[in-house]
Design a protein around this motif. Sequence first.
Motif, PDB file in Angstrom:
ATOM      1  N   SER A  53      -7.573 -32.269  40.259  1.00 53.62           N
ATOM      2  CA  SER A  53      -7.035 -33.511  39.692  1.00 53.62           C
ATOM      3  C   SER A  53      -7.325 -33.583  38.196  1.00 53.62           C
ATOM      4  CB  SER A  53      -7.645 -34.732  40.391  1.00 53.62           C
ATOM      5  OG  SER A  53      -7.392 -34.714  41.776  1.00 53.62           O
ATOM      6  N   SER A  54      -8.535 -33.205  37.819  1.00 52.16           N
ATOM      7  CA  SER A  54      -8.934 -33.232  36.417  1.00 52.16           C
ATOM      8  C   SER A  54      -8.134 -32.242  35.587  1.00 52.16           C
ATOM      9  CB  SER A  54     -10.430 -32.923  36.307  1.00 52.16           C
ATOM     10  OG  SER A  54     -10.860 -32.915  34.975  1.00 52.16           O
ATOM     11  N   VAL A  55      -7.929 -31.043  36.129  1.00 56.49           N
ATOM     12  CA  VAL A  55      -7.145 -30.019  35.426  1.00 56.49           C
ATOM     13  C   VAL A  55      -5.712 -30.493  35.213  1.00 56.49           C
ATOM     14  CG1 VAL A  55      -6.107 -27.730  35.709  1.00 56.49           C
ATOM     15  CG2 VAL A  55      -8.551 -28.049  36.082  1.00 56.49           C
ATOM     16  N   LEU A  56      -5.149 -31.174  36.188  1.00 51.60           N
ATOM     17  CA  LEU A  56      -3.791 -31.708  36.047  1.00 51.60           C
ATOM     18  C   LEU A  56      -3.692 -32.693  34.882  1.00 51.60           C
ATOM     19  CD1 LEU A  56      -2.650 -32.397  39.729  1.00 51.60           C
ATOM     20  CD2 LEU A  56      -1.765 -30.661  38.174  1.00 51.60           C
ATOM     21  N   CYS A  57      -4.796 -33.338  34.565  1.00 52.92           N
ATOM     22  CA  CYS A  57      -4.796 -34.334  33.488  1.00 52.92           C
ATOM     23  C   CYS A  57      -5.259 -33.740  32.164  1.00 52.92           C
ATOM     24  CB  CYS A  57      -5.689 -35.509  33.876  1.00 52.92           C
ATOM     25  SG  CYS A  57      -5.101 -36.408  35.322  1.00 52.92           S
ATOM     26  N   GLY A  58      -5.549 -32.435  32.152  1.00 58.48           N
ATOM     27  CA  GLY A  58      -5.881 -31.775  30.897  1.00 58.48           C
ATOM     28  C   GLY A  58      -7.353 -31.537  30.646  1.00 58.48           C
ATOM     29  N   TYR A  59      -8.202 -31.726  31.681  1.00 54.85           N
ATOM     30  CA  TYR A  59      -9.644 -31.551  31.488  1.00 54.85           C
ATOM     31  C   TYR A  59     -10.148 -30.397  32.356  1.00 54.85           C
ATOM     32  CZ  TYR A  59      -8.703 -36.323  29.986  1.00 54.85           C
ATOM     33  OH  TYR A  59      -8.152 -37.423  29.383  1.00 54.85           O
TER      34      TYR A  59
ATOM     35  N   THR B 246       0.804 -24.447  38.732  1.00 57.00           N
ATOM     36  CA  THR B 246       1.844 -24.425  39.765  1.00 57.00           C
ATOM     37  C   THR B 246       2.305 -25.838  40.120  1.00 57.00           C
ATOM     38  OG1 THR B 246       1.008 -22.369  40.737  1.00 57.00           O
ATOM     39  CG2 THR B 246       2.366 -23.768  42.152  1.00 57.00           C
ATOM     40  N   LEU B 247       1.347 -26.761  40.300  1.00 55.40           N
ATOM     41  CA  LEU B 247       1.691 -28.134  40.648  1.00 55.40           C
ATOM     42  C   LEU B 247       2.467 -28.816  39.521  1.00 55.40           C
ATOM     43  CD1 LEU B 247      -1.671 -29.227  42.315  1.00 55.40           C
ATOM     44  CD2 LEU B 247       0.480 -28.672  43.463  1.00 55.40           C
ATOM     45  N   LEU B 248       2.116 -28.506  38.282  1.00 56.68           N
ATOM     46  CA  LEU B 248       2.834 -29.091  37.145  1.00 56.68           C
ATOM     47  C   LEU B 248       4.227 -28.483  37.003  1.00 56.68           C
ATOM     48  CD1 LEU B 248      -0.143 -29.102  34.629  1.00 56.68           C
ATOM     49  CD2 LEU B 248       1.065 -31.144  35.417  1.00 56.68           C
TER      50      LEU B 248
ATOM     51  N   ARG C 179       0.528 -38.794  38.860  1.00 58.34           N
ATOM     52  CA  ARG C 179      -0.533 -37.866  39.249  1.00 58.34           C
ATOM     53  C   ARG C 179      -0.483 -37.615  40.748  1.00 58.34           C
ATOM     54  NH1 ARG C 179      -6.360 -40.061  38.339  1.00 58.34           N
ATOM     55  NH2 ARG C 179      -5.506 -40.363  36.232  1.00 58.34           N
ATOM     56  N   GLU C 180      -0.291 -38.675  41.524  1.00 61.34           N
ATOM     57  CA  GLU C 180      -0.236 -38.516  42.994  1.00 61.34           C
ATOM     58  C   GLU C 180       1.016 -37.747  43.414  1.00 61.34           C
ATOM     59  OE1 GLU C 180      -0.791 -42.250  45.008  1.00 61.34           O
ATOM     60  OE2 GLU C 180      -2.426 -42.810  43.650  1.00 61.34           O
ATOM     61  N   SER C 181       2.106 -37.914  42.659  1.00 65.73           N
ATOM     62  CA  SER C 181       3.318 -37.171  42.999  1.00 65.73           C
ATOM     63  C   SER C 181       3.120 -35.672  42.763  1.00 65.73           C
ATOM     64  CB  SER C 181       4.504 -37.686  42.185  1.00 65.73           C
ATOM     65  OG  SER C 181       4.413 -37.283  40.826  1.00 65.73           O
TER      66      SER C 181
ATOM     67  N   LYS D 159       9.831 -25.557  50.540  1.00 63.52           N
ATOM     68  CA  LYS D 159      10.045 -26.162  51.854  1.00 63.52           C
ATOM     69  C   LYS D 159      10.020 -27.681  51.684  1.00 63.52           C
ATOM     70  CE  LYS D 159       8.220 -22.431  54.697  1.00 63.52           C
ATOM     71  NZ  LYS D 159       7.290 -22.071  55.781  1.00 63.52           N
ATOM     72  N   THR D 160      10.091 -28.389  52.790  1.00 60.67           N
ATOM     73  CA  THR D 160      10.149 -29.840  52.708  1.00 60.67           C
ATOM     74  C   THR D 160       8.899 -30.392  52.045  1.00 60.67           C
ATOM     75  OG1 THR D 160       9.110 -30.116  54.863  1.00 60.67           O
ATOM     76  CG2 THR D 160      11.501 -29.932  54.819  1.00 60.67           C
ATOM     77  N   GLN D 161       9.054 -31.539  51.414  1.00 62.49           N
ATOM     78  CA  GLN D 161       7.966 -32.149  50.673  1.00 62.49           C
ATOM     79  C   GLN D 161       6.796 -32.501  51.584  1.00 62.49           C
ATOM     80  OE1 GLN D 161       8.139 -36.145  48.435  1.00 62.49           O
ATOM     81  NE2 GLN D 161       9.004 -34.667  47.019  1.00 62.49           N
ATOM     82  N   VAL D 162       7.069 -32.984  52.776  1.00 58.90           N
ATOM     83  CA  VAL D 162       6.004 -33.369  53.704  1.00 58.90           C
ATOM     84  C   VAL D 162       5.172 -32.164  54.094  1.00 58.90           C
ATOM     85  CG1 VAL D 162       5.486 -34.292  55.982  1.00 58.90           C
ATOM     86  CG2 VAL D 162       7.276 -35.352  54.589  1.00 58.90           C
TER      87      VAL D 162
END
Length: 380
Positions: free
Chosen positions: A45-51, A348-350, A374-376, A5-8
């Motif tokens: 957030s940490s998992v997204l960065c590999g921790y 999923t986010l990645l 990261r914020e994107s 769906k839309t990004q917003v």
Amino acid sequence: MIHHKTQVAYSETFLNAFTSLKDPRRINKGNIKYPLIEILFLTISSVLCGYSDYVLIADFGKANLQWLRKFFPFKEGVCSHDVIGKLFQRVDYELFESLYSDWVKENFKLTQDELIAIDGKRICGSYDNYSGKVATHIVSAYVSSSAITLGQEAIAEKSNEITAIPKLLDKIDIKDAMISIDAMGCQKTIATKIVDNGGNYFLAVKGNQKELYQQMISLLSLNLPTHTDTHIWEQSDHGRVEKRTATLLTDLTLLDQKEDWTNLNCIAKIETQRYCKVKKTTSKESRYYICSSTNITAKKANEYARGHWAIENKLHWQLDVNFDEDKARKRKGNSDKNFNLILKTGLTLLERDKTNKLSIKRKKLKASYNLNYRESLMKV
């Protein structure tokens, strides 16, 4: 394919998706310094960065406190790794899983005949010999084309997959989708459940359905020209040449067990031939499937057979290799199941970032040093 769906709308939903998750701590007595939503945001957030280790998550938070405060107060700073670990032990897994499924359902829609692969994975490090706890087994429903886990069911033993699959099918929307399951899930009750819930099935058949298996081998060896469809797929990479030949039979008059399987409309054989260029050897393998669809082709059968293995290559492999799930010793309470959901949320986010063709490993690295990226990913 699943459409976003839309990004917003996606952003708002992600921020609000887990706000109704109940805090298991005594929030009515004493002062809770570290709100649940802040710890959850920090962890993802940490998992997204590999921790994904509790100690590293706490260290990540302390190093990124200024960035974290852009989105949540973090008035007391970042909590210790012990607080994080004990919290995930006690979080209500059933509610967490339900909220995750609602988040996915709200933001991803299936298209006609979308393939949903169902398979189980053992979290190897979740056993505890001292307490007698066996390793947790997670049965997941995975959309291979878009790398999205729709839902899951946690069980104690692999043998319980047969009872877990119908429960999982009731959790997710499978209307007009194609459900693929390996031979363990080739059960009459499961086939009926899929059809009753509005989907079609593509089930692998092996020796656990001995009579059906033997009849399929015999019928498909006849190669009746007026009732068969054939498709050949070839690929050459990684030092080998692979050829898959799909044969589909729609006239099941001679199949004795046809009426025992709800809406059984065709049977298929996928013959795989692999040539290794280095060893100069050739290997062959034949696999058999039953399907309820009335409009499936041999080409589609080839695609479904190959697509099913994405749950191993894109989900289970990613969790083990890029997120170290099997090495983690999260054993107490609900920590193993809850963190499995955390890892799948991060994956999923990645995966939904299609702006470049970076691997998951490189995306995590980029997220660790590039705050805008990261914020994107978080879309906050």
